[in-house]
Design a protein around this motif. Structure first.
Motif, PDB file in Angstrom:
ATOM      1  N   LYS A  38     -59.896   6.283  14.626  1.00 31.04           N
ATOM      2  CA  LYS A  38     -60.718   7.450  14.282  1.00 31.04           C
ATOM      3  C   LYS A  38     -61.099   6.966  12.765  1.00 31.04           C
ATOM      4  CE  LYS A  38     -58.893  11.116  16.955  1.00 31.04           C
ATOM      5  NZ  LYS A  38     -58.358  10.264  17.848  1.00 31.04           N
ATOM      6  N   LEU A  39     -62.290   7.794  12.374  1.00 29.68           N
ATOM      7  CA  LEU A  39     -62.737   7.799  10.846  1.00 29.68           C
ATOM      8  C   LEU A  39     -61.808   8.348   9.938  1.00 29.68           C
ATOM      9  CD1 LEU A  39     -65.302   6.831   9.233  1.00 29.68           C
ATOM     10  CD2 LEU A  39     -65.723   9.263   9.213  1.00 29.68           C
ATOM     11  N   ILE A  40     -61.188   8.074   9.042  1.00 31.77           N
ATOM     12  CA  ILE A  40     -60.332   8.951   8.380  1.00 31.77           C
ATOM     13  C   ILE A  40     -60.941   9.208   7.033  1.00 31.77           C
ATOM     14  CG2 ILE A  40     -57.902   8.937   7.245  1.00 31.77           C
ATOM     15  CD1 ILE A  40     -57.843   8.841  10.264  1.00 31.77           C
ATOM     16  N   ARG A  41     -60.844  10.486   6.640  1.00 29.07           N
ATOM     17  CA  ARG A  41     -61.468  10.738   5.377  1.00 29.07           C
ATOM     18  C   ARG A  41     -60.415  11.331   4.306  1.00 29.07           C
ATOM     19  NH1 ARG A  41     -66.532  12.494   7.166  1.00 29.07           N
ATOM     20  NH2 ARG A  41     -66.453  12.987   9.235  1.00 29.07           N
ATOM     21  N   TRP A  42     -60.632  10.757   3.153  1.00 25.98           N
ATOM     22  CA  TRP A  42     -59.524  11.080   1.894  1.00 25.98           C
ATOM     23  C   TRP A  42     -59.239  12.464   1.726  1.00 25.98           C
ATOM     24  CZ3 TRP A  42     -57.202   7.430  -1.239  1.00 25.98           C
ATOM     25  CH2 TRP A  42     -56.421   8.253  -2.389  1.00 25.98           C
ATOM     26  N   ASP A  43     -60.434  13.274   1.714  1.00 28.53           N
ATOM     27  CA  ASP A  43     -60.143  14.788   1.467  1.00 28.53           C
ATOM     28  C   ASP A  43     -59.248  15.520   2.524  1.00 28.53           C
ATOM     29  OD1 ASP A  43     -62.033  14.902   3.361  1.00 28.53           O
ATOM     30  OD2 ASP A  43     -62.727  16.646   2.802  1.00 28.53           O
ATOM     31  N   GLU A  44     -59.237  14.994   3.688  1.00 28.06           N
ATOM     32  CA  GLU A  44     -58.252  15.529   4.655  1.00 28.06           C
ATOM     33  C   GLU A  44     -57.143  15.065   4.619  1.00 28.06           C
ATOM     34  OE1 GLU A  44     -60.101  14.723   8.659  1.00 28.06           O
ATOM     35  OE2 GLU A  44     -61.704  15.688   8.279  1.00 28.06           O
ATOM     36  N   MET A  45     -56.936  13.804   4.104  1.00 28.81           N
ATOM     37  CA  MET A  45     -55.734  13.156   4.051  1.00 28.81           C
ATOM     38  C   MET A  45     -54.767  13.428   2.724  1.00 28.81           C
ATOM     39  SD  MET A  45     -54.610   8.986   4.483  1.00 28.81           S
ATOM     40  CE  MET A  45     -54.519   8.797   2.695  1.00 28.81           C
ATOM     41  N   MET A  46     -55.773  13.450   1.755  1.00 31.81           N
ATOM     42  CA  MET A  46     -55.045  13.670   0.573  1.00 31.81           C
ATOM     43  C   MET A  46     -55.226  14.864  -0.373  1.00 31.81           C
ATOM     44  SD  MET A  46     -53.062  10.965  -0.323  1.00 31.81           S
ATOM     45  CE  MET A  46     -52.923  10.979  -2.121  1.00 31.81           C
TER      46      MET A  46
ATOM     47  N   PRO B  48     -54.989  20.822   2.512  1.00 29.23           N
ATOM     48  CA  PRO B  48     -53.861  20.792   3.439  1.00 29.23           C
ATOM     49  C   PRO B  48     -54.424  21.507   4.766  1.00 29.23           C
ATOM     50  CG  PRO B  48     -53.487  21.978   1.404  1.00 29.23           C
ATOM     51  CD  PRO B  48     -54.803  21.449   1.394  1.00 29.23           C
ATOM     52  N   THR B  49     -55.464  22.093   4.974  1.00 27.92           N
ATOM     53  CA  THR B  49     -55.795  22.690   6.363  1.00 27.92           C
ATOM     54  C   THR B  49     -56.942  22.171   6.864  1.00 27.92           C
ATOM     55  OG1 THR B  49     -57.488  24.131   4.602  1.00 27.92           O
ATOM     56  CG2 THR B  49     -55.398  25.121   4.872  1.00 27.92           C
ATOM     57  N   LYS B  50     -57.574  21.421   6.355  1.00 23.69           N
ATOM     58  CA  LYS B  50     -58.837  20.628   7.212  1.00 23.69           C
ATOM     59  C   LYS B  50     -58.039  19.916   8.384  1.00 23.69           C
ATOM     60  CE  LYS B  50     -63.116  19.342   5.157  1.00 23.69           C
ATOM     61  NZ  LYS B  50     -63.743  18.464   4.217  1.00 23.69           N
ATOM     62  N   ASN B  51     -57.306  19.039   8.177  1.00 25.56           N
ATOM     63  CA  ASN B  51     -56.540  18.472   9.451  1.00 25.56           C
ATOM     64  C   ASN B  51     -55.071  18.193   9.027  1.00 25.56           C
ATOM     65  OD1 ASN B  51     -55.738  16.164  10.841  1.00 25.56           O
ATOM     66  ND2 ASN B  51     -57.529  14.972  10.689  1.00 25.56           N
ATOM     67  N   PRO B  52     -54.061  19.203   9.194  1.00 27.88           N
ATOM     68  CA  PRO B  52     -52.780  19.480   8.678  1.00 27.88           C
ATOM     69  C   PRO B  52     -52.199  18.171   9.144  1.00 27.88           C
ATOM     70  CG  PRO B  52     -53.662  21.469   9.624  1.00 27.88           C
ATOM     71  CD  PRO B  52     -54.773  20.423   9.866  1.00 27.88           C
ATOM     72  N   GLU B  53     -52.648  17.736  10.455  1.00 26.39           N
ATOM     73  CA  GLU B  53     -51.561  16.666  11.225  1.00 26.39           C
ATOM     74  C   GLU B  53     -51.761  15.321  10.050  1.00 26.39           C
ATOM     75  OE1 GLU B  53     -50.947  14.410  15.353  1.00 26.39           O
ATOM     76  OE2 GLU B  53     -52.584  16.072  15.145  1.00 26.39           O
TER      77      GLU B  53
END
Ligand SMILES: NC(=O)c1ccc[n+]([C@@H]2O[C@H](COP(=O)([O-])OP(=O)(O)OC[C@H]3O[C@@H](n4cnc5c(N)ncnc54)[C@H](O)[C@@H]3O)[C@@H](O)[C@H]2O)c1
Length: 441
Positions: free
Chosen positions: A392-400, A403-408
């Motif tokens: 998948k395309l991984i986004r920095w903001d979701e990962m780092m 906390p709520t955009k992509n909690p997994e």
């Protein structure tokens, strides 16, 4: 050390310090370092393997270089060493004459080392443990030299950033073993190209650590937790995979030259020939840094293939490998180097890190807090790895950041955690079972 000898040492030390002059601010930081008491700096080592024993030697050698070249009169004492395994401590203990009550084994050994109240901690354990060891060292009031990478997952990277912020409030120095950020040729090239824009605007680049097979040549068949820890370099959960453990060096240079972390990662990777553990053996990733800047990252640990370890950045008016122009092969000197003329230079970057750390400590200047930089480089490598594992395309903001955009993704923690080793709750992962892209988030 007897009270009398201590008094003599202190007097000698202060005499030398005074002679070193105003440039070193009468060793303000050593005076301010409560336990250093202006005489001997107490150093503790966590992780007595290849790099740990090398780093502590370089740390002491750095003090000697500064004493010889600048007459600083730094006195260093290795006060204790911790390692998961008793047998790994022996060599360090023999070299620095550590009695048994200064050798601390087991997953909790670092806590007993910190009770000795060292001024400085040098740490080089498997990266899974770094956030816990770093945070505990900062809380204990230690200046820290820590090896790269500094975590294996997003929560670990954030924990290092937070502990780095705490270090700032406590006036503690944090130096990371990224090597290139402490190497004169890189620092001057960076100053000329990024600081003074000698070749104009940066367009993009490529970074690589493609080499031959590394680590175990046969399956580990880990039956015990000890087997698992001893073979840490081939397990994702302990090493972060080789993109994190090794290629982080080049990704760190990319972040440094671009001036920020990437925003997204997309890539491919796999496990073609590695017999041991559960890691991949190749990755190829597009890091998008925003504003049209992309850096291609490749890393491979497979013998018999093309090899290249390095980086190249393309600017408006030329290219660099980080140390010189690759289009003219000429060195690039900045108009004003950030390196003080009296800062002694030694040959290897991983030795220079220690010279730099002690030089600024002696100056009373908390010049380095590299926690965020190295945590962001580690996180970029984790982001690239996750892009390849998942497809998948991984986004920095979701990962780092959010906390709520992509909690997994935000909470993606490697299991077992560092704390699981301390409590003894460790499940060894299945060997040879590597992530399959497109299957799980
Ligand atoms: N910057 C560089 O040039 C460079 C070079 C080599 C390694 N490194 C880094 O240094 C670190 C160590 O690598 P190495 O090659 O020395 O590995 P190593 O296996 O030789 O040493 C690691 C040591 O840590 C010990 N250890 C494991 N878990 C521990 C725990 N929970 N508490 C205390 N000790 C523990 C191990 O028993 C071992 O002695 C890694 O992060 C690696 O990436 C950096």
């Amino acid at each position: 050390m007897s009270a009398r000898r201590d008094r003599v040492s202190r007097r000698d030390f202060m005499k030398t310090a005074a002679a070193a002059g105003a440039a070193f601010g009468s060793f303000a930081i050593l005076g301010a370092t409560a336990r250093g008491a202006g005489t001997t700096l107490k150093v503790g080592l966590i992780g007595c393997g290849g790099r740990g024993s090398g780093a502590i030697g370089q740390h002491l050698a750095a003090a000697k270089v500064l004493n010889d070249k600048l007459g600083l009169g730094l006195r260093m004492e290795v006060v204790g060493a911790a390692d998961y395994f008793e047998d790994r401590i022996k060599r360090v203990a023999a070299k620095y004459k550590l009695p048994p009550n200064r050798r601390f084994d087991g997953p909790n050994g670092y806590k007993r080392l910190l009770e000795l109240k060292p001024d400085i901690i040098v740490t080089a354990t498997p990266p899974l443990f770094r956030p816990v060891h770093f945070e505990a060292s900062v809380k204990a009031g230690c200046h820290v030299f820590m090896e790269k990478p500094v975590a294996v997952d997003p929560p670990g990277c954030r924990r290092v950033i937070e502990a780095g912020e705490l270090a700032k409030t406590k006036g503690l120095m944090v130096v990371a073993g990224t090597q290139r950020r402490h190497t004169k040729s890189y620092i001057n090239t960076h100053a000329a190209l990024v600081g003074e824009k000698a070749l104009g605007q940066l367009y993009g680049g490529r970074v690589s650590w493609c080499g031959g097979h590394a680590f175990n040549r046969e399956p580990v068949h880990a039956k015990t937790v000890d087997d698992f820890v001893r073979s840490w370099k081939v397990w994702i959960g302990l090493s972060g995979d080789h993109i994190v453990e090794q290629h982080v060096h080049n990704i760190d240079v990319a972040n440094w030259f671009v001036g920020r972390h990437p925003l997204t990662a997309a890539g491919i990777g796999g496990r073609a020939r590695r017999p041991a553990g559960n890691m991949y053996d190749f990755f190829s990733i597009d890091f998008d840094y925003g504003a049209g800047i992309h850096v291609h990252s490749m890393c491979r640990q497979v013998s018999g293939c093309w090899r290249w370890v390095g980086q190249e950045f393309v600017f408006e008016k030329g290219r660099t490998d980080g140390t010189r122009r690759t289009d003219t092969r000429g060195r690039i000197e900045p108009e004003k180097s950030p390196i003080p003329p009296d800062l002694p230079q030694v040959r290897a970057g991983h030795a220079q890190e220690h010279v730099n750390m002690l030089y600024y400590l002696a100056k009373g200047e908390i010049r380095y807090n590299e926690a965020r930089n190295v945590a962001e480089s580690t996180a970029a490598a984790v982001m690239g790895r996750t892009a390849c594992y998942t497809g998948k395309l991984i986004r920095w903001d979701e990962m780092m950041e959010n906390p709520t955009k992509n909690p997994e993704l935000y909470n993606l923690a490697m299991r077992p955690t560092a704390e699981d080793f301390e409590t003894g709750d460790v499940q060894i992962p299945k060997e040879g079972v590597a992530p399959i892209p497109g299957k799980k988030a």
